[in-house]
Design a protein around this motif. Structure first.
Motif, PDB file in Angstrom:
ATOM      1  N   ARG A 146       0.831  -1.212   0.000  1.00 41.80           N
ATOM      2  CA  ARG A 146       0.000   0.000   0.000  1.00 41.80           C
ATOM      3  C   ARG A 146       0.867   1.264   0.000  1.00 41.80           C
ATOM      4  NH1 ARG A 146      -5.135   1.646   1.811  1.00 41.80           N
ATOM      5  NH2 ARG A 146      -5.247   3.903   1.405  1.00 41.80           N
ATOM      6  N   ILE A 147       1.937   1.260   0.758  1.00 45.78           N
ATOM      7  CA  ILE A 147       2.846   2.410   0.790  1.00 45.78           C
ATOM      8  C   ILE A 147       3.422   2.661  -0.600  1.00 45.78           C
ATOM      9  CG2 ILE A 147       5.058   3.262   1.677  1.00 45.78           C
ATOM     10  CD1 ILE A 147       4.443   1.619   4.246  1.00 45.78           C
ATOM     11  N   PHE A 148       3.926   1.591  -1.226  1.00 44.51           N
ATOM     12  CA  PHE A 148       4.513   1.709  -2.559  1.00 44.51           C
ATOM     13  C   PHE A 148       3.476   2.207  -3.564  1.00 44.51           C
ATOM     14  CE2 PHE A 148       5.243  -0.065  -6.770  1.00 44.51           C
ATOM     15  CZ  PHE A 148       6.537   0.351  -7.030  1.00 44.51           C
ATOM     16  N   TYR A 149       2.313   1.598  -3.542  1.00 45.62           N
ATOM     17  CA  TYR A 149       1.270   1.940  -4.513  1.00 45.62           C
ATOM     18  C   TYR A 149       0.879   3.413  -4.399  1.00 45.62           C
ATOM     19  CZ  TYR A 149      -3.004   1.377  -7.283  1.00 45.62           C
ATOM     20  OH  TYR A 149      -3.974   1.497  -8.251  1.00 45.62           O
ATOM     21  N   ASP A 150       0.641   3.876  -3.186  1.00 43.95           N
ATOM     22  CA  ASP A 150       0.181   5.252  -3.002  1.00 43.95           C
ATOM     23  C   ASP A 150       1.266   6.262  -3.355  1.00 43.95           C
ATOM     24  OD1 ASP A 150      -2.210   4.264  -2.200  1.00 43.95           O
ATOM     25  OD2 ASP A 150      -2.026   4.800  -0.084  1.00 43.95           O
ATOM     26  N   MET A 151       2.496   5.987  -2.945  1.00 49.96           N
ATOM     27  CA  MET A 151       3.568   6.940  -3.222  1.00 49.96           C
ATOM     28  C   MET A 151       3.876   7.018  -4.712  1.00 49.96           C
ATOM     29  SD  MET A 151       6.233   6.486  -0.024  1.00 49.96           S
ATOM     30  CE  MET A 151       7.206   7.875  -0.608  1.00 49.96           C
ATOM     31  N   MET A 152       3.877   5.879  -5.400  1.00 53.57           N
ATOM     32  CA  MET A 152       4.156   5.895  -6.832  1.00 53.57           C
ATOM     33  C   MET A 152       2.983   6.496  -7.612  1.00 53.57           C
ATOM     34  SD  MET A 152       7.199   4.929  -6.784  1.00 53.57           S
ATOM     35  CE  MET A 152       7.412   5.156  -8.550  1.00 53.57           C
ATOM     36  N   SER A 153       1.760   6.246  -7.162  1.00 52.79           N
ATOM     37  CA  SER A 153       0.591   6.852  -7.816  1.00 52.79           C
ATOM     38  C   SER A 153       0.668   8.371  -7.725  1.00 52.79           C
ATOM     39  CB  SER A 153      -0.706   6.366  -7.156  1.00 52.79           C
ATOM     40  OG  SER A 153      -0.875   4.984  -7.328  1.00 52.79           O
ATOM     41  N   GLN A 154       1.036   8.858  -6.548  1.00 55.24           N
ATOM     42  CA  GLN A 154       1.156  10.301  -6.352  1.00 55.24           C
ATOM     43  C   GLN A 154       2.254  10.875  -7.246  1.00 55.24           C
ATOM     44  OE1 GLN A 154       2.818  11.683  -2.618  1.00 55.24           O
ATOM     45  NE2 GLN A 154       1.246  13.261  -2.466  1.00 55.24           N
ATOM     46  N   PHE A 155       3.379  10.187  -7.335  1.00 53.15           N
ATOM     47  CA  PHE A 155       4.490  10.643  -8.171  1.00 53.15           C
ATOM     48  C   PHE A 155       4.081  10.670  -9.646  1.00 53.15           C
ATOM     49  CE2 PHE A 155       8.454   9.939 -10.562  1.00 53.15           C
ATOM     50  CZ  PHE A 155       9.241  10.957 -10.062  1.00 53.15           C
ATOM     51  N   ILE A 156       3.386   9.627 -10.079  1.00 54.13           N
ATOM     52  CA  ILE A 156       2.917   9.563 -11.469  1.00 54.13           C
ATOM     53  C   ILE A 156       1.962  10.713 -11.759  1.00 54.13           C
ATOM     54  CG2 ILE A 156       1.434   8.231 -13.031  1.00 54.13           C
ATOM     55  CD1 ILE A 156       2.703   5.701 -11.681  1.00 54.13           C
ATOM     56  N   HIS A 157       1.010  10.928 -10.872  1.00 52.94           N
ATOM     57  CA  HIS A 157       0.028  11.989 -11.064  1.00 52.94           C
ATOM     58  C   HIS A 157       0.715  13.354 -11.159  1.00 52.94           C
ATOM     59  CE1 HIS A 157      -3.743  14.194 -10.698  1.00 52.94           C
ATOM     60  NE2 HIS A 157      -3.196  14.906  -9.730  1.00 52.94           N
ATOM     61  N   LEU A 158       1.682  13.587 -10.294  1.00 53.62           N
ATOM     62  CA  LEU A 158       2.398  14.857 -10.289  1.00 53.62           C
ATOM     63  C   LEU A 158       3.110  15.094 -11.623  1.00 53.62           C
ATOM     64  CD1 LEU A 158       3.305  17.283  -8.511  1.00 53.62           C
ATOM     65  CD2 LEU A 158       5.292  15.929  -7.861  1.00 53.62           C
ATOM     66  N   ASN A 159       3.775  14.072 -12.137  1.00 54.70           N
ATOM     67  CA  ASN A 159       4.503  14.218 -13.403  1.00 54.70           C
ATOM     68  C   ASN A 159       3.574  14.334 -14.605  1.00 54.70           C
ATOM     69  OD1 ASN A 159       7.669  13.866 -13.168  1.00 54.70           O
ATOM     70  ND2 ASN A 159       6.749  12.586 -11.592  1.00 54.70           N
ATOM     71  N   LEU A 160       2.454  13.621 -14.576  1.00 58.50           N
ATOM     72  CA  LEU A 160       1.498  13.740 -15.682  1.00 58.50           C
ATOM     73  C   LEU A 160       0.854  15.122 -15.708  1.00 58.50           C
ATOM     74  CD1 LEU A 160      -0.293  10.262 -15.706  1.00 58.50           C
ATOM     75  CD2 LEU A 160       1.506  11.095 -17.218  1.00 58.50           C
ATOM     76  N   GLU A 161       0.610  15.691 -14.526  1.00 59.13           N
ATOM     77  CA  GLU A 161       0.059  17.049 -14.470  1.00 59.13           C
ATOM     78  C   GLU A 161       1.057  18.050 -15.040  1.00 59.13           C
ATOM     79  OE1 GLU A 161      -2.969  18.423 -13.445  1.00 59.13           O
ATOM     80  OE2 GLU A 161      -3.532  16.324 -13.760  1.00 59.13           O
ATOM     81  N   LYS A 162       2.338  17.861 -14.733  1.00 65.25           N
ATOM     82  CA  LYS A 162       3.371  18.745 -15.274  1.00 65.25           C
ATOM     83  C   LYS A 162       3.473  18.594 -16.785  1.00 65.25           C
ATOM     84  CE  LYS A 162       6.818  21.640 -15.037  1.00 65.25           C
ATOM     85  NZ  LYS A 162       6.603  23.065 -14.680  1.00 65.25           N
TER      86      LYS A 162
END
Length: 481
Positions: A56-72
């Motif tokens: 769960r830690i891995f999934y949430d942190m990587m999802s957040q990182f992906i979302h941040l980069n896709l928004e950029k």
């Protein structure tokens, strides 16, 4: 000009990895390549596959990182929209305009993309000779294509730089969290469900002070079991055997049944072959378009009808039926002065549980905090705002007018909330608004929108006729109407 992979692609990759540990070896797209490098780390893979908390830690942190980069990336694409439009317009230049403008155009593109492989010298030699080859449509189109390729390479380079700038911080936090959080949970005997709920509010930023503050809110659920009962009403969960099923009983338990297939709600995308639009059926039957149809099926991008498929009906016998994932949730939370104290804590505990369900089931969840004014928050996208909200204290009078209008706007204008459950968490010390607004509640209920309530306290409640069901939490006893 769309990105190579969209958000849903990355989510599917993460889902598969967390479930099986399977992933590709490498890729040339910067964000996917970086994600694969993390997933192929043997130590991370072992932790993710052997520990549910680490997964769960891995999934949430990587999802957040992906979302941040896709928004950029989305921002960079929007910022360069005028250049993309310029490419299209350049293709439509007349011969006279090409003659007068090709030199300035090549200089402009060369200044920006010479390092990205744009061969300006070749086109200068072609357009500047006596044959005046700028009039050659094929060569002109090739020049614009090279410009576009250089533009794409430049975007990819920007994306890689953004990832490189952020990845060290991400990796440091990820490794620290994978090590420290499971150890902390064991040492303090924290239940997994308590962790999942509290962690869901922390936006991947672990600290024990915030965690313990949220954990106290979560533990209210043991004292007031109606919290879990209502949360499960808003979102069904799998049984002990892992199958997504509903247990159906007499009177106070409900079951899901599908509505008729002519009850068309709108158009969506997916791969349900029973709900295809006629245009997609034509593609399926056409030999030349069959490969396009297969691609859209695999990527779940076929256009399909959307049906209102979830209707609650009283159960008359005990049986088991497959559970259908329900729609999104709209939570209307009373923040007036009468909610201070235990009611406020119960309300927050229920909200945290609903957020955990929304995360687990990938369901949109929208909070409308209200007193006289309103404070709307998309709880899955605005975690920082939600965490700040938990630090505020209820105050002021209560008026449902603005809250109801905001609810109706969501149900009416936001397609992702078309099939929503609506939950009020309040002491119901709220004056009834105009009949025009209460009548709209009844209209939405006729259209299969469910309105539920949790009444905190024992005040007289004039709102009950407008709800499918209202639970009441007396202190310490809880019951429902």
């Amino acid at each position: 000009m769309n990105p190579k992979y969209d958000a849903s692609f990355y989510i599917r990759v993460l889902d598969q990895y967390v479930a099986t540990g399977e992933c590709s070896d490498t890729d040339d797209e910067p964000l996917y390549a970086y994600l694969l490098s993390i997933m192929n780390d043997p130590m991370i893979k072992i932790q993710v596959l052997t520990d549910e908390v680490c997964a769960r830690i891995f999934y949430d942190m990587m999802s957040q990182f992906i979302h941040l980069n896709l928004e950029k990336e989305k921002y960079n694409l929007q910022k360069s929209q005028s250049e993309q439009n310029g490419m299209k317009q350049t293709l439509e230049w007349s011969i006279a305009r090409r003659k007068d403008g090709w030199q300035a155009l090549l200089q402009q593109v060369s200044d920006k993309y010479e390092t990205m492989g744009f061969g300006s010298s070749f086109y200068k030699s072609q357009f500047g000779n006596e044959e005046e080859k700028y009039g050659d449509d094929e060569l002109w189109e090739r020049m614009v294509e090279d410009w576009e390729e250089a533009f794409k390479r430049n975007l990819q380079e920007q994306k890689k730089k953004e990832i490189d700038r952020r990845k060290e911080s991400l990796e440091n936090r990820l490794h620290a969290n994978l090590k420290n959080i499971p150890e902390y949970l064991r040492r303090h005997e924290v239940e997994k469900d308590e962790f999942f709920q509290a962690w869901g509010l922390m936006s991947g930023m672990w600290n024990t002070v915030d965690f313990e503050r949220i954990r106290k809110v979560v533990r209210m659920q043991k004292e007031y079991p109606e919290i879990i009962k209502i949360a499960n009403l808003m979102g069904r969960t799998a049984d002990d055997e892992g199958r997504e099923r509903l247990h159906v009983g007499q009177e106070d338990v409900y079951r899901l049944e599908h509505s008729s297939k002519n009850d068309i709600q709108g158009v969506t995308v997916g791969n349900d072959l029973n709900a295809l639009l006629p245009t997609e059926m034509v593609h399926c039957a056409d030999d030349d378009l069959e490969s396009l149809f297969i691609y859209k099926y695999v990527t779940r991008k076929l256009q399909t009808f959307r049906y209102k498929s979830e209707i609650m009906q009283p159960a008359r016998s005990l049986e088991t039926k497959p559970a259908v994932h329900k729609g999104p949730m709209i939570v209307c939370l009373d923040t007036s002065g009468s909610m201070v104290g235990i009611p406020e804590k119960i309300a927050y505990s229920l909200l945290v549980k609903l957020l955990e369900i929304a995360d687990r089931q990938r369901r949109p969840c929208f909070l409308i905090a209200f007193s006289v004014s309103i404070c709307p928050i998309d709880v899955r996208k605005e975690r920082a705002r939600l965490l700040d909200f938990f630090s505020t204290t209820s105050c002021g009078d209560t008026d449902a007018t603005r809250m109801l209008k905001a609810t109706f706007d969501l149900l009416q204008s936001k397609k992702e909330y078309m099939n929503a459950d609506v939950l009020w968490i309040t002491d119901f010390k709220i004056p009834l608004p105009s009949p025009k607004l209460t009548d709209r509640i009844l209209e939405y209920r006729k259209a299969d929108t469910h309105f539920y309530g949790l009444q905190l306290g024992i005040a007289e409640n004039e709102w009950i006729p407008f709800f499918d069901r209202v639970y009441r939490a007396d202190y310490p006893v809880a019951r429902c109407y």
